[in-house]
Design a protein around this motif. Sequence first.
Motif, PDB file in Angstrom:
ATOM      1  N   MET A  18       0.818  -1.203   0.000  1.00 53.08           N
ATOM      2  CA  MET A  18       0.000   0.000   0.000  1.00 53.08           C
ATOM      3  C   MET A  18       0.863   1.268   0.000  1.00 53.08           C
ATOM      4  N   GLU A  19       2.064   1.166   0.576  1.00 58.07           N
ATOM      5  CA  GLU A  19       2.962   2.329   0.584  1.00 58.07           C
ATOM      6  C   GLU A  19       3.335   2.753  -0.829  1.00 58.07           C
ATOM      7  N   ARG A  20       3.412   1.766  -1.719  1.00 61.45           N
ATOM      8  CA  ARG A  20       3.802   2.080  -3.094  1.00 61.45           C
ATOM      9  C   ARG A  20       2.675   2.710  -3.893  1.00 61.45           C
ATOM     10  N   THR A  21       1.471   2.736  -3.322  1.00 58.44           N
ATOM     11  CA  THR A  21       0.332   3.341  -4.031  1.00 58.44           C
ATOM     12  C   THR A  21       0.090   4.792  -3.608  1.00 58.44           C
ATOM     13  N   LEU A  22       0.890   5.294  -2.681  1.00 59.54           N
ATOM     14  CA  LEU A  22       0.698   6.655  -2.192  1.00 59.54           C
ATOM     15  C   LEU A  22       1.048   7.684  -3.260  1.00 59.54           C
ATOM     16  N   THR A  23       0.298   8.760  -3.269  1.00 56.52           N
ATOM     17  CA  THR A  23       0.596   9.866  -4.183  1.00 56.52           C
ATOM     18  C   THR A  23       1.734  10.707  -3.599  1.00 56.52           C
ATOM     19  N   GLU A  24       2.259  11.623  -4.415  1.00 61.33           N
ATOM     20  CA  GLU A  24       3.340  12.494  -3.940  1.00 61.33           C
ATOM     21  C   GLU A  24       2.880  13.323  -2.757  1.00 61.33           C
ATOM     22  N   GLU A  25       1.625  13.782  -2.777  1.00 64.35           N
ATOM     23  CA  GLU A  25       1.106  14.586  -1.671  1.00 64.35           C
ATOM     24  C   GLU A  25       0.983  13.743  -0.403  1.00 64.35           C
ATOM     25  N   GLN A  26       0.534  12.496  -0.544  1.00 65.11           N
ATOM     26  CA  GLN A  26       0.356  11.626   0.615  1.00 65.11           C
ATOM     27  C   GLN A  26       1.694  11.231   1.240  1.00 65.11           C
ATOM     28  N   VAL A  27       2.720  11.072   0.443  1.00 64.69           N
ATOM     29  CA  VAL A  27       4.043  10.725   0.943  1.00 64.69           C
ATOM     30  C   VAL A  27       4.589  11.821   1.861  1.00 64.69           C
ATOM     31  N   LYS A  28       4.156  13.048   1.635  1.00 63.94           N
ATOM     32  CA  LYS A  28       4.651  14.194   2.401  1.00 63.94           C
ATOM     33  C   LYS A  28       3.989  14.304   3.777  1.00 63.94           C
ATOM     34  N   LEU A  29       2.962  13.492   4.025  1.00 61.75           N
ATOM     35  CA  LEU A  29       2.309  13.521   5.332  1.00 61.75           C
ATOM     36  C   LEU A  29       3.269  13.022   6.409  1.00 61.75           C
ATOM     37  N   ASP A  30       2.961  13.322   7.687  1.00 58.47           N
ATOM     38  CA  ASP A  30       3.851  12.829   8.743  1.00 58.47           C
ATOM     39  C   ASP A  30       3.735  11.310   8.852  1.00 58.47           C
ATOM     40  N   ALA A  31       4.720  10.704   9.515  1.00 58.84           N
ATOM     41  CA  ALA A  31       4.843   9.246   9.538  1.00 58.84           C
ATOM     42  C   ALA A  31       3.598   8.559  10.090  1.00 58.84           C
ATOM     43  N   ASN A  32       3.004   9.113  11.149  1.00 56.78           N
ATOM     44  CA  ASN A  32       1.813   8.496  11.732  1.00 56.78           C
ATOM     45  C   ASN A  32       0.637   8.513  10.770  1.00 56.78           C
ATOM     46  N   GLN A  33       0.466   9.618  10.062  1.00 62.14           N
ATOM     47  CA  GLN A  33      -0.620   9.710   9.088  1.00 62.14           C
ATOM     48  C   GLN A  33      -0.422   8.716   7.944  1.00 62.14           C
ATOM     49  N   VAL A  34       0.828   8.587   7.501  1.00 63.50           N
ATOM     50  CA  VAL A  34       1.124   7.631   6.431  1.00 63.50           C
ATOM     51  C   VAL A  34       0.824   6.211   6.892  1.00 63.50           C
ATOM     52  N   GLN A  35       1.225   5.894   8.121  1.00 66.04           N
ATOM     53  CA  GLN A  35       0.976   4.552   8.648  1.00 66.04           C
ATOM     54  C   GLN A  35      -0.515   4.258   8.741  1.00 66.04           C
ATOM     55  N   ARG A  36      -1.288   5.224   9.251  1.00 66.32           N
ATOM     56  CA  ARG A  36      -2.737   5.017   9.366  1.00 66.32           C
ATOM     57  C   ARG A  36      -3.379   4.847   7.988  1.00 66.32           C
ATOM     58  N   LEU A  37      -2.929   5.634   7.026  1.00 66.20           N
ATOM     59  CA  LEU A  37      -3.492   5.553   5.677  1.00 66.20           C
ATOM     60  C   LEU A  37      -3.191   4.195   5.051  1.00 66.20           C
ATOM     61  N   CYS A  38      -1.948   3.740   5.157  1.00 68.70           N
ATOM     62  CA  CYS A  38      -1.573   2.447   4.587  1.00 68.70           C
ATOM     63  C   CYS A  38      -2.295   1.305   5.294  1.00 68.70           C
ATOM     64  N   SER A  39      -2.425   1.414   6.610  1.00 72.46           N
ATOM     65  CA  SER A  39      -3.110   0.367   7.372  1.00 72.46           C
ATOM     66  C   SER A  39      -4.568   0.257   6.964  1.00 72.46           C
ATOM     67  N   GLN A  40      -5.234   1.393   6.770  1.00 70.27           N
ATOM     68  CA  GLN A  40      -6.634   1.376   6.365  1.00 70.27           C
ATOM     69  C   GLN A  40      -6.798   0.793   4.967  1.00 70.27           C
ATOM     70  N   ARG A  41      -5.904   1.166   4.052  1.00 68.78           N
ATOM     71  CA  ARG A  41      -5.980   0.623   2.698  1.00 68.78           C
ATOM     72  C   ARG A  41      -5.701  -0.882   2.697  1.00 68.78           C
ATOM     73  N   ALA A  42      -4.735  -1.298   3.509  1.00 69.60           N
ATOM     74  CA  ALA A  42      -4.437  -2.727   3.601  1.00 69.60           C
ATOM     75  C   ALA A  42      -5.627  -3.488   4.181  1.00 69.60           C
ATOM     76  N   GLU A  43      -6.282  -2.898   5.172  1.00 73.44           N
ATOM     77  CA  GLU A  43      -7.468  -3.526   5.770  1.00 73.44           C
ATOM     78  C   GLU A  43      -8.572  -3.688   4.731  1.00 73.44           C
ATOM     79  N   ASP A  44      -8.817  -2.640   3.951  1.00 76.43           N
ATOM     80  CA  ASP A  44      -9.856  -2.701   2.915  1.00 76.43           C
ATOM     81  C   ASP A  44      -9.518  -3.750   1.863  1.00 76.43           C
ATOM     82  N   GLU A  45      -8.254  -3.794   1.483  1.00 72.00           N
ATOM     83  CA  GLU A  45      -7.825  -4.768   0.468  1.00 72.00           C
ATOM     84  C   GLU A  45      -7.916  -6.190   1.015  1.00 72.00           C
ATOM     85  N   PHE A  46      -7.569  -6.363   2.291  1.00 74.22           N
ATOM     86  CA  PHE A  46      -7.638  -7.678   2.923  1.00 74.22           C
ATOM     87  C   PHE A  46      -9.067  -8.202   2.931  1.00 74.22           C
ATOM     88  N   LYS A  47     -10.007  -7.355   3.261  1.00 79.53           N
ATOM     89  CA  LYS A  47     -11.411  -7.768   3.276  1.00 79.53           C
ATOM     90  C   LYS A  47     -11.867  -8.199   1.881  1.00 79.53           C
TER      91      LYS A  47
END
Length: 486
Positions: free
Chosen positions: A155-184
Motif C-alpha cells: 500500500m505504501e507504493r500506491t501513495l501519491t506524492e502529496e500523501q508521501v509528504k504527510l507525517d509518519a503516523n498519518q502515512v501509517q494510518r493511511l496504509c493500514s486502512q488501505r491494507a485492511e480494505d484490500e484484505f477484506k
Amino acid sequence: MTEAQSPRPTTDEILAECPRFRVLVVGRSGVGKSSLINHAFGIDLATVAHDKRGTCNIQDEIISPRNAYFVLHDSMGFEPGNTKEFETAKEFFKSRGKKVPLKDRVHVIWLCIQVPHAGSRVFETGDEEFLKLAATTQVPVVVVFTKFDVLCRRMERTLTEEQVKLDANQVQRLCSQRAEDEFKKICLAPLQNMDPTPRHARTSGLGANGSRDRRGLADLIKTTLHLMGETRGFARKVLMNVNNAQITETVWFTSAIAQRGSAQANIDGSIKIGMRKYWRGIASSTRFPGFKLQNCLNTLHIDIVTSWNFSDPDELLHCDEFLQKMQQVTQLVVPKEDETKDWFGNLKDVFAAAGTAGTFHPVALPIVAGIGLSGVFIKWLATVYKRTSSPETLRLFMGYIVDLTLVLDQLFVIVSALPPANLLTHTEIDAALGKYTADAVNSVHAEIRKYCNEATFGKICRSNKAEEKITELIEKHRVRWEERQP
C-alpha cells in the motif's frame, strides 16, 4: 519445594488426561508456518529433526523439548485432484479422531494461507477441498492469513506524492486502512463465500529487528481458544453429554497452557484452572482442611506457574528460592496492621536501612529482601488449615494468587523481548519481581485488606465470592501489553 501431603494440583489432573495440545498446521513451503509455530508456542523448529528439509509427513509427531505441552503435525497442503494426498489425510483424521483417546486426537487445525499478491487467487482448489474434508471431522479449523505486513508495504507504493509528504503516523494510518480494505476484499470475501461463519486470523512476518507480530499472535490464539470454547458449548447444549463437555473443556485447558503467544490467554487459563477447584469458595474452602497452609500455598503455586508454561527447564519458577521470594511479598498483607510489629519487627528500621522513607504499605524489592521471611509468618504457615477460615488466611490466599499472577504477567512482557525458546534465568525473574513490587503491589494489597476487613469477613465467607474479587484485581492490574502493540 516439597509436594508431600499437599492437595493435588488441578493441572496434574488436566494434563494426565490430555498432556499435549495437538495441532495440525497445513500450508505450502514459504508461507511462514515455522515462524508462526516458533513464536506461538515458544519453540525452535530448526532444532527438531525432519527426514528431509522442505518435506513433511502428516503422520509425524513433531515434539520440541522446549515445550512439553505441544505436539505438531505438519502438512504441505493438498494439490487438486491428488487422490493419494486426500486419502492419506482421511486416514490421518481417522487415526486421530474421536475413536482414539483424547491425548491422541487432533485438537485444532491451522490452515495457513499467504496474503496473495495483487490479482492472484487466495485459495487454491486443494485448499477448498481440504476445508470440506476437515468439516467432516468436526475438528475446529482456523484459517490463518500470513504475511499481512507484505500487503501493508504494498500500500505504501500506491501513495501519491502529496500523501508521501504527510507525517509518519498519518502515512501509517493511511496504509493500514488501505491494507485492511484490500484484505477484506481479496481474502475475507472468498472465505465467506465458502463458509458464512469463517474463523480466521492474520499475522505478519518478523520485523527487520526480529520483532514479533504480538497482536497478530494474540488474536490467533484468542480465535483458537474461542472456537474451542464454542465447541465446548456445543457439546453441552446439543449432545447433552456431560462427559463430552468435560473432555472438550480439558482440551481447552491444555491449549491455554501450551501456547506462549498471549498473556491474556495465560491469565484466562490460570483463572479457569483455579476456579475449577481451589479458588472457588476460597474464603471457606472445603478443599484445604487437614493440610498445612504451606502445602496449600505450594499447590496454588504449582497450578499458576504451570498455567503460564514458561521455557524453564531448570524449574526456577518451581524452586524454593522463587517460592520464598513470592512469600516475602505476600506475607506483608497477611497480619492485622496493628500486629505488623509482632510479625516483622520495626519496619521503620528496615525502610531506613534501605534508604527509603515509608510505612507498612509501600514495598519495593530491596525492602522485601531486607525484611526476609518473618519467623512468625513461617510458623503460621506450618499450621493446619481449618474449616472456619480467618481474615489472615483469606488475605494469604488472595494475596498469593494475585501477586504471583501479576509477577508472571510482568515476566511474560520481559520474556517476549527475547528470541523464541530462550531459557528463563534469574535475571528475568528478579526483574519481573522488581517491576511488580515497584508498580502495583502497594495498591493490590491495600485493596485486599479493604475487601477482607474483619467487619465484613463473615459476610464474605457466607457469600463465597472472594474468587470474583481475585479475578477483578488481576484484570485491573495486569499489564495489558498486547492491547498496546501496533
